[in-house]
Design a protein around this motif. Structure first.
Motif, mmCIF file in Angstrom:
data_model
loop_
_atom_site.group_PDB
_atom_site.id
_atom_site.type_symbol
_atom_site.label_atom_id
_atom_site.label_comp_id
_atom_site.label_asym_id
_atom_site.label_seq_id
_atom_site.Cartn_x
_atom_site.Cartn_y
_atom_site.Cartn_z
ATOM 1 N N THR A 8 -55.242 -6.388 -34.947
ATOM 2 C CA THR A 8 -54.414 -6.642 -33.757
ATOM 3 C C THR A 8 -55.043 -6.137 -32.459
ATOM 4 O O THR A 8 -54.624 -6.553 -31.379
ATOM 5 C CB THR A 8 -53.030 -5.970 -33.909
ATOM 6 N N LYS A 16 -51.764 -9.596 -24.970
ATOM 7 C CA LYS A 16 -50.919 -10.618 -25.586
ATOM 8 C C LYS A 16 -49.804 -10.003 -26.437
ATOM 9 O O LYS A 16 -48.785 -10.655 -26.694
ATOM 10 C CB LYS A 16 -51.771 -11.546 -26.460
ATOM 11 N N ILE A 17 -50.020 -8.811 -26.916
ATOM 12 C CA ILE A 17 -49.003 -8.140 -27.746
ATOM 13 C C ILE A 17 -48.948 -6.654 -27.378
ATOM 14 O O ILE A 17 -49.880 -6.114 -26.798
ATOM 15 C CB ILE A 17 -49.333 -8.243 -29.262
ATOM 16 N N LYS A 18 -47.809 -6.041 -27.739
ATOM 17 C CA LYS A 18 -47.697 -4.590 -27.714
ATOM 18 C C LYS A 18 -47.670 -4.131 -29.164
ATOM 19 O O LYS A 18 -47.073 -4.795 -30.024
ATOM 20 C CB LYS A 18 -46.411 -4.144 -27.016
ATOM 21 N N LEU A 62 -43.031 -8.334 -36.903
ATOM 22 C CA LEU A 62 -43.310 -9.057 -35.657
ATOM 23 C C LEU A 62 -41.997 -9.316 -34.938
ATOM 24 O O LEU A 62 -41.075 -9.923 -35.516
ATOM 25 C CB LEU A 62 -44.025 -10.382 -35.960
ATOM 26 N N ILE A 63 -41.901 -8.851 -33.701
ATOM 27 C CA ILE A 63 -40.660 -8.961 -32.922
ATOM 28 C C ILE A 63 -40.972 -9.727 -31.639
ATOM 29 O O ILE A 63 -41.906 -9.372 -30.908
ATOM 30 C CB ILE A 63 -40.113 -7.555 -32.583
ATOM 31 N N ASP A 64 -40.181 -10.763 -31.377
ATOM 32 C CA ASP A 64 -40.499 -11.609 -30.221
ATOM 33 C C ASP A 64 -39.989 -11.007 -28.907
ATOM 34 O O ASP A 64 -39.436 -9.905 -28.886
ATOM 35 C CB ASP A 64 -40.009 -13.042 -30.446
ATOM 36 N N GLU A 78 -49.408 -16.163 -40.149
ATOM 37 C CA GLU A 78 -48.134 -15.934 -39.454
ATOM 38 C C GLU A 78 -48.354 -15.105 -38.195
ATOM 39 O O GLU A 78 -47.717 -15.333 -37.164
ATOM 40 C CB GLU A 78 -47.148 -15.216 -40.375
ATOM 41 N N PHE A 79 -49.222 -14.135 -38.300
ATOM 42 C CA PHE A 79 -49.508 -13.296 -37.134
ATOM 43 C C PHE A 79 -50.113 -14.129 -36.000
ATOM 44 O O PHE A 79 -49.699 -14.018 -34.841
ATOM 45 C CB PHE A 79 -50.452 -12.158 -37.529
ATOM 46 N N PHE A 82 -47.575 -16.292 -34.391
ATOM 47 C CA PHE A 82 -46.698 -15.454 -33.558
ATOM 48 C C PHE A 82 -47.351 -15.184 -32.204
ATOM 49 O O PHE A 82 -46.720 -15.318 -31.151
ATOM 50 C CB PHE A 82 -46.417 -14.150 -34.298
ATOM 51 N N VAL A 83 -48.613 -14.830 -32.223
ATOM 52 C CA VAL A 83 -49.311 -14.516 -30.968
ATOM 53 C C VAL A 83 -49.369 -15.740 -30.062
ATOM 54 O O VAL A 83 -49.190 -15.636 -28.841
ATOM 55 C CB VAL A 83 -50.734 -13.990 -31.274
ATOM 56 N N ASP A 84 -49.567 -16.901 -30.659
ATOM 57 C CA ASP A 84 -49.737 -18.126 -29.867
ATOM 58 C C ASP A 84 -48.421 -18.795 -29.497
ATOM 59 O O ASP A 84 -48.419 -19.768 -28.726
ATOM 60 C CB ASP A 84 -50.592 -19.136 -30.652
ATOM 61 N N SER A 85 -47.298 -18.307 -30.040
ATOM 62 C CA SER A 85 -46.022 -18.992 -29.815
ATOM 63 C C SER A 85 -45.598 -18.880 -28.353
ATOM 64 O O SER A 85 -45.946 -17.920 -27.651
ATOM 65 C CB SER A 85 -44.935 -18.408 -30.727
ATOM 66 N N VAL A 86 -44.812 -19.865 -27.908
ATOM 67 C CA VAL A 86 -44.310 -19.880 -26.531
ATOM 68 C C VAL A 86 -42.878 -19.369 -26.542
ATOM 69 O O VAL A 86 -42.050 -19.815 -27.345
ATOM 70 C CB VAL A 86 -44.356 -21.309 -25.951
ATOM 71 N N PHE B 34 -33.646 -6.968 -33.733
ATOM 72 C CA PHE B 34 -34.036 -5.667 -34.283
ATOM 73 C C PHE B 34 -33.009 -4.636 -33.836
ATOM 74 O O PHE B 34 -32.524 -4.683 -32.702
ATOM 75 C CB PHE B 34 -35.432 -5.282 -33.780
ATOM 76 N N ILE B 50 -37.073 -0.311 -29.190
ATOM 77 C CA ILE B 50 -37.870 -1.542 -29.256
ATOM 78 C C ILE B 50 -37.477 -2.467 -28.110
ATOM 79 O O ILE B 50 -38.291 -3.213 -27.572
ATOM 80 C CB ILE B 50 -37.642 -2.250 -30.612
ATOM 81 N N TYR B 53 -39.146 -2.969 -24.780
ATOM 82 C CA TYR B 53 -40.310 -3.864 -24.709
ATOM 83 C C TYR B 53 -39.877 -5.318 -24.548
ATOM 84 O O TYR B 53 -40.589 -6.233 -24.934
ATOM 85 C CB TYR B 53 -41.188 -3.676 -25.946
ATOM 86 N N GLU B 56 -41.898 -8.755 -24.194
ATOM 87 C CA GLU B 56 -43.235 -8.605 -24.778
ATOM 88 C C GLU B 56 -43.161 -8.963 -26.262
ATOM 89 O O GLU B 56 -42.140 -8.740 -26.916
ATOM 90 C CB GLU B 56 -43.703 -7.149 -24.678
ATOM 91 N N LYS B 57 -44.250 -9.475 -26.774
ATOM 92 C CA LYS B 57 -44.363 -9.646 -28.226
ATOM 93 C C LYS B 57 -44.802 -8.304 -28.818
ATOM 94 O O LYS B 57 -45.759 -7.697 -28.328
ATOM 95 C CB LYS B 57 -45.383 -10.725 -28.558
ATOM 96 N N VAL B 58 -44.077 -7.881 -29.836
ATOM 97 C CA VAL B 58 -44.327 -6.545 -30.398
ATOM 98 C C VAL B 58 -44.743 -6.661 -31.856
ATOM 99 O O VAL B 58 -44.113 -7.382 -32.635
ATOM 100 C CB VAL B 58 -43.059 -5.663 -30.294
ATOM 101 N N VAL B 59 -45.806 -5.950 -32.185
ATOM 102 C CA VAL B 59 -46.171 -5.735 -33.589
ATOM 103 C C VAL B 59 -45.767 -4.302 -33.913
ATOM 104 O O VAL B 59 -46.309 -3.354 -33.340
ATOM 105 C CB VAL B 59 -47.675 -5.936 -33.825
ATOM 106 N N LEU B 60 -44.802 -4.167 -34.787
ATOM 107 C CA LEU B 60 -44.257 -2.853 -35.110
ATOM 108 C C LEU B 60 -44.689 -2.444 -36.515
ATOM 109 O O LEU B 60 -44.479 -3.180 -37.486
ATOM 110 C CB LEU B 60 -42.725 -2.901 -35.046
#
Lengths: 396, 66
Positions: A8, A16-18, A62-64, A78-79, A82-86, B34, B50, B53, B56-60
């Motif tokens: 990641t 792109k992600i946190k 993964l949380i949007d 899937e990851f 998720f990163v590329d999703s709008v 969440f 969470i 954030y 933002e897209k979060v990877v937790l």
């Protein structure tokens, strides 16, 4: 986790992600060292109470952008999806949820618990006290869990969290073993109510016998410190150093390798510590699997500070001798605690050992004695003393 | 690796938070929000959710160092 980190990190650096972590440990600060070791610098949140109610770890979630869980333990595909999703459009309701406050009003929760006298109200107060009340309110927190548990004695979560609070109180006070024993008892009570909670089971196994260990819990700590130091960095200090049980590796079978050492005081000629100058306490941790007949015993020896007793570190180190007990095989009969570098100190000494159960009739007691050099007051008389002790054994 | 039960944090704006314990199947589920808990940050003890954030897209990662 380092694998996911590598996967990641490019996306995180691109914005792109946190990436966040939620740590499920009794001693969350150990994660800080772990993160430093692996050079991971994303934020970590602490969930020692397991508010998320996960039965096991790890999970990657993964949380949007709207806080919706899109995948749990995702595949690489899937990851990437998720990163590329709008994301969907932003609306006013989003702002309302986003504006929620962070921590509760403890006094209002206390009042609420006092008025309602329900398990839920006391538990809410106890959880909040643990999270936000600070170390000085841990005793209140334990009391609140006790109140909650008295209203809902079959709620395993209350027992588990009360155990977490007791162990934290033990780590804070460092004065006696009662809270450690209560922590183990609480976790055992929780696990009896729900044996499928592996987070609860791990909390016992962390301090339990090697026969019951799935792995060494903290064998990585020394390696981490070496590698961090070699990089020219200073390893983060730990609030509570891991003990022997936390470093220990699993044993595949009952071992009974008693070293053939000479008993230090076979005739009992060393003068007894009558006062006593040293208080000896024990906490017994049995295997979570009853078929594994082993106990790990944590001994704690604390100088009597009321009389200003302190260890004499210039003389022979603290020694413990365990006598044979019918039906039990000590892993070792002779234990020593190396003297620390300072001339004197009053810190407690912790020693750990395991005993395994043989077939047939078993004693319910384990006897032994400690030999130590102790001094009374600063520049006072220094004495070599023996203290006999009996540990009441719990059958695993 | 099964999860049981669920804790819900209900926020009554503008003041107090109350933790209500109900029996549900999972603490967090796919396609659901969440849980809105606040946890102490390891770095400074300050409350973080969470939902801080948002946007933002979060990877937790939910994990332990052992």
């Amino acid at each position: 986790m380092p694998v996911w980190h590598a996967r990641t990190e490019p996306f995180r650096l691109d914005g792109k992600i946190k990436v966040l972590g939620i740590i499920q440990e009794q001693h969350p600060d150990r994660c800080r060292l772990f993160m430093q070791w692996h050079q991971m610098d994303w934020p970590i949140l602490v969930d020692s109470l397991n508010l998320l109610r996960v039965a096991a770890v790890p999970y990657t979630v993964l949380i949007d952008e709207k806080g919706i869980v899109r995948s749990i333990n995702p595949s690489q595909e899937e990851f990437e999806t998720f990163v590329d999703s709008v994301s969907s459009p932003h609306d006013e309701c989003d702002d309302a949820i986003n504006a929620l406050p962070g921590s509760p009003d403890l006094e209002k929760l206390k009042l609420r618990a006092s008025m309602r006298q329900t398990a839920e109200a006391w538990a809410a107060y106890a959880d909040s006290l643990f999270l936000w009340g600070g170390d000085l309110r841990l005793d209140e927190c334990i009391h609140a869990y006790q109140m909650a548990s008295s209203n809902a004695p079959d709620d395993g979560w209350l027992h588990f969290r009360m155990g977490v609070a007791h162990r934290s109180f033990f780590d804070l006070k460092q004065s006696n073993s009662k809270d450690f024993t209560k922590a183990i008892e609480s976790w055992q009570a929780a696990l009896e109510l729900d044996p499928n909670q592996y987070i609860w089971r791990r909390r016992i196994q962390q301090y339990g016998p090697r026969l019951d260990k799935p792995y060494s819990f903290y064998d990585w700590v020394n390696q981490a410190r070496k590698e961090i130091t070699a990089r020219g960095e200073k390893p983060f200090p730990l609030r509570v150093e891991p003990g022997g049980a936390e470093f220990a590796y699993p044993a595949e079978k009952n071992t009974d390798s008693i070293k053939k050492l000479s008993e230090p005081d076979p005739g009992g000629r060393v003068f007894r510590d009558i006062l006593p100058a040293i208080q000896i306490e024990s906490t017994i941790v049995s295997a979570t699997d009853a078929s594994k007949k082993a106990l790990r015993i944590h001994l704690r020896l604390q100088p009597n500070v009321a009389h200003a007793f302190h260890w004499n570190n210039e003389a022979e180190p603290l020694t413990v001798w365990l006598k044979s007990s019918k039906g039990w095989g000590p892993e070792r009969v002779f234990l020593q605690f190396p003297n620390p570098p300072m001339v004197t100190d009053q810190s407690p000494r912790s020693l750990e050992f395991e005993i395994v159960q043989h077939m047939g009739e078993n004693s319910h007691e384990l006897k032994g004695y400690a030999l130590y050099n102790i001094c009374e007051e600063i520049n006072g008389t220094c004495l070599y003393r023996r203290q006999d002790f009996t540990i009441q054994l719990t059958q695993p | 690796m099964k999860k049981t039960h669920h804790t819900i944090l209900i926020h009554s704006i503008p003041c107090v938070l109350f933790l209500l314990f109900t029996v549900m199947s999972h603490a967090f589920e796919k396609n659901s929000s969440f849980p809105q808990y606040s946890f102490p940050a390891l770095e400074n003890g300050k409350p973080v959710s969470i939902h801080d954030y948002w946007g933002e897209k979060v990877v937790l990662h939910v994990f332990a160092s052992w």
